[in-house]
Motif scaffolding. Sequence first.
Motif, PDB file in Angstrom:
ATOM      1  N   ARG A 293       0.846  -1.186   0.000  1.00  0.00           N
ATOM      2  CA  ARG A 293       0.000   0.000   0.000  1.00  0.00           C
ATOM      3  C   ARG A 293       0.883   1.238   0.000  1.00  0.00           C
ATOM      4  NH1 ARG A 293      -5.431  -0.742  -1.166  1.00  0.00           N
ATOM      5  NH2 ARG A 293      -6.167  -2.670  -0.199  1.00  0.00           N
ATOM      6  N   GLY A 294       0.625   2.157  -0.922  1.00  0.00           N
ATOM      7  CA  GLY A 294       1.377   3.398  -0.962  1.00  0.00           C
ATOM      8  C   GLY A 294       0.996   4.317   0.187  1.00  0.00           C
ATOM      9  N   THR A 295       1.653   5.464   0.256  1.00  0.00           N
ATOM     10  CA  THR A 295       1.389   6.407   1.339  1.00  0.00           C
ATOM     11  C   THR A 295      -0.057   6.899   1.329  1.00  0.00           C
ATOM     12  OG1 THR A 295       2.219   8.190  -0.094  1.00  0.00           O
ATOM     13  CG2 THR A 295       3.780   7.187   1.461  1.00  0.00           C
ATOM     14  N   ASN A 296      -0.672   6.895   0.150  1.00  0.00           N
ATOM     15  CA  ASN A 296      -2.072   7.310   0.043  1.00  0.00           C
ATOM     16  C   ASN A 296      -3.024   6.119   0.022  1.00  0.00           C
ATOM     17  OD1 ASN A 296      -1.326   6.314  -2.414  1.00  0.00           O
ATOM     18  ND2 ASN A 296      -2.262   7.957  -3.630  1.00  0.00           N
ATOM     19  N   GLY A 297      -2.491   4.930   0.330  1.00  0.00           N
ATOM     20  CA  GLY A 297      -3.327   3.731   0.376  1.00  0.00           C
ATOM     21  C   GLY A 297      -3.530   3.066  -0.966  1.00  0.00           C
ATOM     22  N   ALA A 298      -2.842   3.565  -2.012  1.00  0.00           N
ATOM     23  CA  ALA A 298      -3.027   3.000  -3.357  1.00  0.00           C
ATOM     24  C   ALA A 298      -2.393   1.613  -3.453  1.00  0.00           C
ATOM     25  CB  ALA A 298      -2.418   3.928  -4.407  1.00  0.00           C
ATOM     26  N   PHE A 299      -3.028   0.755  -4.229  1.00  0.00           N
ATOM     27  CA  PHE A 299      -2.553  -0.613  -4.446  1.00  0.00           C
ATOM     28  C   PHE A 299      -1.353  -0.594  -5.378  1.00  0.00           C
ATOM     29  CE2 PHE A 299      -2.471  -4.553  -6.853  1.00  0.00           C
ATOM     30  CZ  PHE A 299      -2.642  -5.511  -5.873  1.00  0.00           C
ATOM     31  N   GLN A 300      -0.234  -1.194  -4.957  1.00  0.00           N
ATOM     32  CA  GLN A 300       0.976  -1.236  -5.760  1.00  0.00           C
ATOM     33  C   GLN A 300       1.461  -2.684  -5.870  1.00  0.00           C
ATOM     34  OE1 GLN A 300       3.648   1.431  -3.683  1.00  0.00           O
ATOM     35  NE2 GLN A 300       2.731   3.256  -4.587  1.00  0.00           N
ATOM     36  N   PRO A 301       1.321  -3.310  -7.049  1.00  0.00           N
ATOM     37  CA  PRO A 301       1.725  -4.712  -7.192  1.00  0.00           C
ATOM     38  C   PRO A 301       3.245  -4.876  -7.159  1.00  0.00           C
ATOM     39  CG  PRO A 301       1.076  -3.808  -9.306  1.00  0.00           C
ATOM     40  CD  PRO A 301       0.769  -2.742  -8.292  1.00  0.00           C
ATOM     41  N   GLN A 302       3.682  -6.019  -6.664  1.00  0.00           N
ATOM     42  CA  GLN A 302       5.095  -6.389  -6.684  1.00  0.00           C
ATOM     43  C   GLN A 302       5.265  -7.566  -7.631  1.00  0.00           C
ATOM     44  OE1 GLN A 302       5.651  -7.112  -2.436  1.00  0.00           O
ATOM     45  NE2 GLN A 302       6.808  -5.219  -2.264  1.00  0.00           N
ATOM     46  N   LEU A 303       6.292  -7.497  -8.478  1.00  0.00           N
ATOM     47  CA  LEU A 303       6.478  -8.500  -9.525  1.00  0.00           C
ATOM     48  C   LEU A 303       7.744  -9.322  -9.294  1.00  0.00           C
ATOM     49  CD1 LEU A 303       5.617  -6.328 -12.669  1.00  0.00           C
ATOM     50  CD2 LEU A 303       4.076  -7.816 -11.376  1.00  0.00           C
ATOM     51  N   ILE A 304       7.657 -10.592  -9.697  1.00  0.00           N
ATOM     52  CA  ILE A 304       8.835 -11.454  -9.762  1.00  0.00           C
ATOM     53  C   ILE A 304       9.160 -11.587 -11.241  1.00  0.00           C
ATOM     54  CG2 ILE A 304       9.772 -13.731  -9.258  1.00  0.00           C
ATOM     55  CD1 ILE A 304       7.675 -14.010  -7.068  1.00  0.00           C
ATOM     56  N   SER A 305      10.313 -11.082 -11.646  1.00  0.00           N
ATOM     57  CA  SER A 305      10.627 -10.975 -13.081  1.00  0.00           C
ATOM     58  C   SER A 305      11.856 -11.793 -13.462  1.00  0.00           C
ATOM     59  CB  SER A 305      10.855  -9.505 -13.462  1.00  0.00           C
ATOM     60  OG  SER A 305       9.715  -8.729 -13.176  1.00  0.00           O
ATOM     61  N   TYR A 306      11.916 -12.099 -14.761  1.00  0.00           N
ATOM     62  CA  TYR A 306      13.065 -12.814 -15.319  1.00  0.00           C
ATOM     63  C   TYR A 306      13.383 -12.195 -16.680  1.00  0.00           C
ATOM     64  CZ  TYR A 306      16.232 -16.651 -16.350  1.00  0.00           C
ATOM     65  OH  TYR A 306      17.349 -17.387 -16.628  1.00  0.00           O
ATOM     66  N   PRO A 307      14.654 -11.926 -16.980  1.00  0.00           N
ATOM     67  CA  PRO A 307      15.005 -11.279 -18.259  1.00  0.00           C
ATOM     68  C   PRO A 307      14.593 -12.136 -19.463  1.00  0.00           C
ATOM     69  CG  PRO A 307      16.852 -11.221 -16.715  1.00  0.00           C
ATOM     70  CD  PRO A 307      15.834 -12.142 -16.119  1.00  0.00           C
TER      71      PRO A 307
END
Length: 321
Positions: free
Chosen positions: A153-167
Amino acid sequence: MTYKITSSAQVNALAALRIINKEAAETQQQVSSGYRVETAADDATYWSFASVLRSDSSSLQNIHDALGVGASKVDTAYTAMDSLIDQLGDIRATLVSAKEAGVDKEKLNTTLTELKNQMKTTVTTSNIAGENWLLNRDASMPTSRSVIGGFTRGTNGAFQPQLISYPSDQAVMIDTQDASRGLLTKSIDANTLNPDGSSTARDYYLLDAGSTTGASGSEIKLDANTTNDQISDMLSVVDSMLSSLTTTAAGLGTMSARISDRVDYTANLSDLIDKGVGALVDTDMDEASTRQKALETQQQMGVQAISILNTAASKVMILLQ
């Protein structure tokens, strides 16, 4: 003449009964619904907290499902990569055999051709959920392949996804647009692998996928005129590909392990959030049931008290007649 008697005892008894009836109705609603705080009117603060937590729990459930799909994508790519390593090992063994004196190189080339076709099939059929991490047919290749692994959750409560990435460039084996972007279709300079001061071009590639922009150099294949030096160069290129494939497979295995950890974490976190919501708004059934029985007893006592007072009042009315 009409007389009206209103005693303070009757008024107090009626007021007390109204309060008891209200509390009994609220308790009955809590027992029926299972919620101590069902709407914002019950407790705006707890209701607000619970609403945010429910949203987080729902998001975690969606992420948990997405992780399952992502795990399937990674596992498919890893399984295909493992198969490619075996097939490339067979190609290497065939090239080693070709260095023996008196062997029929053209027959060995038939084996090479079959192994290369198997590799093409392995790559092109590694599809799941509409994606193939090992094959690129687009003019511009994506920079990475990603799987959603969580959110903040951002400072304003916004949803922020986290990704698992591969090149992407490490996973693409065949590129039908630009052969140089695919590990199995690009040209590799054997002179850089085994430098001997030669200025002769010694570039080799393994698969010809009919790319729009083809690879330079020569395809790894055998014929009656293929020399041992050429086979040595081919072996060096194949060894380089095997090393890259092994590194890629290891990276995908690490990514798969990360996804597995996130699957367990999101499931456990979702359970904890649900418990937190329950602590905020759920009814304590043992307490509510006990309170409900006590209120029922109070209701009965209140009704009896009013009945007694009404009886006494009627007797006074008889005396005044």
